[in-house]
Motif scaffolding. Structure first.
Motif, PDB file in Angstrom:
ATOM      1  N   ALA A  11       0.831  -1.206   0.000  1.00 47.88           N
ATOM      2  CA  ALA A  11       0.000   0.000   0.000  1.00 47.88           C
ATOM      3  C   ALA A  11       0.865   1.256   0.000  1.00 47.88           C
ATOM      4  CB  ALA A  11      -0.928  -0.007   1.212  1.00 47.88           C
ATOM      5  N   ALA A  12       1.956   1.240   0.778  1.00 46.48           N
ATOM      6  CA  ALA A  12       2.855   2.393   0.830  1.00 46.48           C
ATOM      7  C   ALA A  12       3.538   2.605  -0.522  1.00 46.48           C
ATOM      8  CB  ALA A  12       3.899   2.187   1.926  1.00 46.48           C
ATOM      9  N   GLN A  60       2.389   1.661  -3.466  1.00 49.84           N
ATOM     10  CA  GLN A  60       1.382   2.138  -4.419  1.00 49.84           C
ATOM     11  C   GLN A  60       1.116   3.624  -4.236  1.00 49.84           C
ATOM     12  OE1 GLN A  60      -1.753  -0.629  -3.428  1.00 49.84           O
ATOM     13  NE2 GLN A  60      -1.247  -2.008  -5.134  1.00 49.84           N
ATOM     14  N   TYR A  61       1.059   4.051  -2.974  1.00 50.24           N
ATOM     15  CA  TYR A  61       0.848   5.465  -2.678  1.00 50.24           C
ATOM     16  C   TYR A  61       1.980   6.311  -3.246  1.00 50.24           C
ATOM     17  CZ  TYR A  61       0.540   9.736   0.159  1.00 50.24           C
ATOM     18  OH  TYR A  61       0.482  11.037   0.580  1.00 50.24           O
ATOM     19  N   TYR A  62       3.236   5.856  -3.040  1.00 45.13           N
ATOM     20  CA  TYR A  62       4.373   6.640  -3.520  1.00 45.13           C
ATOM     21  C   TYR A  62       4.455   6.593  -5.049  1.00 45.13           C
ATOM     22  CZ  TYR A  62       8.889   8.903  -3.426  1.00 45.13           C
ATOM     23  OH  TYR A  62       9.909   9.791  -3.610  1.00 45.13           O
ATOM     24  N   HIS A  64       1.969   6.577  -7.085  1.00 47.31           N
ATOM     25  CA  HIS A  64       0.986   7.547  -7.581  1.00 47.31           C
ATOM     26  C   HIS A  64       1.451   8.993  -7.358  1.00 47.31           C
ATOM     27  CE1 HIS A  64      -2.196   4.942  -8.999  1.00 47.31           C
ATOM     28  NE2 HIS A  64      -2.072   4.196  -7.914  1.00 47.31           N
TER      29      HIS A  64
END
Length: 293
Positions: free
Chosen positions: A172-173, A175-177, A179
């Motif tokens: 999740a981390a 994927q966040y970075y 984006h």
């Protein structure tokens, strides 16, 4: 205000010890880890002539460790591929320190910290792990630095977390970075990475002039119009820093992609590739990841 804010942390010292290592390898690819954190991965033909800088992995004075991991030279450019470490495998380590404060005479102050040659079998010639597909060895050395880094030694031991939960949180981390970069959100990136840049500034004894270079390099993937991120896929979870640091690494049979970071992109008509390193830890008393290095 990135340049102004980071410039306020510039600090110089009467003596500025700078540590670096030269590696001389034969018959193998290798990784170098300092304090159980990867400092260099070399999966190219031939030898690397330039030194590997170590200060970014030294948080404070005291005992440090240097680990090298050796791999067979599979998929060489010349076609001479090996699936096992040959009898003539060899690696030499030369670690030095010099005083960065006196740039004009820095190499006059150079001192050897340690010198090491890989072990051999009883005949004194054959590599100790000849015929194996992997070999690891750890050395220790003492270092003295005037700064106190943003360390991970006291962070939470992620080995105690449920593996599925850790993988979910880490993905999740990432994927966040991913984006953040894909949407060209430079401001958020500067906020997330600020402590990293601050530590780089301190551990490399950089000047206010260097801050502009840091900023220019940091902006590259956000402002290069030809830079295009590749999909975030084909990764595995890895722990470093004795279980305090977590990351994702790319799974690939290609040596140039082996163990690399899965966030990367192509630019200049896809002739060049830029990897984006992302190491995460959870400081004591907190519940969410923070970026380190």
């Amino acid at each position: 205000n990135f340049v102004e804010a980071l410039s306020s942390y510039v600090k110089r010292y009467p003596i500025e010890p700078f540590y670096y290592v030269f590696v001389n390898n034969e018959g193998c690819f290798y990784e170098i880890l300092i304090n159980d954190v990867p400092a260099k991965r070399y999966f190219n033909d031939g030898k690397m002539a330039t030194p590997i800088n170590l200060n970014n992995y030294i948080n404070k004075s005291g005992k440090q460790t240097l680990t090298y991991r050796l791999y067979p030279q599979t998929k060489r450019e010349d076609g001479f591929n090996m699936d096992k470490l040959p009898a003539w495998t060899k690696i030499g380590i030369e670690l030095y320190v010099r005083d960065n404060a006196d740039l004009h005479n820095a190499f006059d102050s150079e001192k050897e910290v340690l010198q090491h040659t890989s072990l051999t079998q009883a005949d004194g010639k054959t590599f100790v792990a000849a015929g194996e597909t992997y070999y690891e060895y750890t050395l220790s050395f003492d270092a003295e630095v005037p700064y106190q880094g943003i360390g991970w030694e006291d962070s939470q031991d992620l080995r105690k977390m449920n593996p599925d939960t850790l993988l979910e949180k880490t993905v999740a981390a990432y994927q966040y970075y991913w984006h953040i970069i894909d949407s060209k959100d430079l401001k958020t990136d500067m906020n997330l990475m600020f402590n990293n840049y601050k530590y780089q500034l301190l551990s490399h004894y950089q000047t206010k002039e260097d801050v502009n270079k840091i900023y220019k390099a940091a902006k590259f993937v956000f402002e290069e119009p030809d830079f295009k991120l590749e999909p975030l896929q084909d990764y595995k979870l890895k722990l470093y820093g004795h279980g305090r640091i977590v990351c994702l690494e790319k799974q690939s049979s290609e040596p140039h992609l082996k163990n690399h970071w899965p966030i990367y992109g192509l630019y200049d008509n896809e002739h060049f590739i830029r990897y984006i390193r992302l190491y995460l830890h959870i400081p004591q008393g907190k519940t969410t990841f923070e970026i380190i290095r």
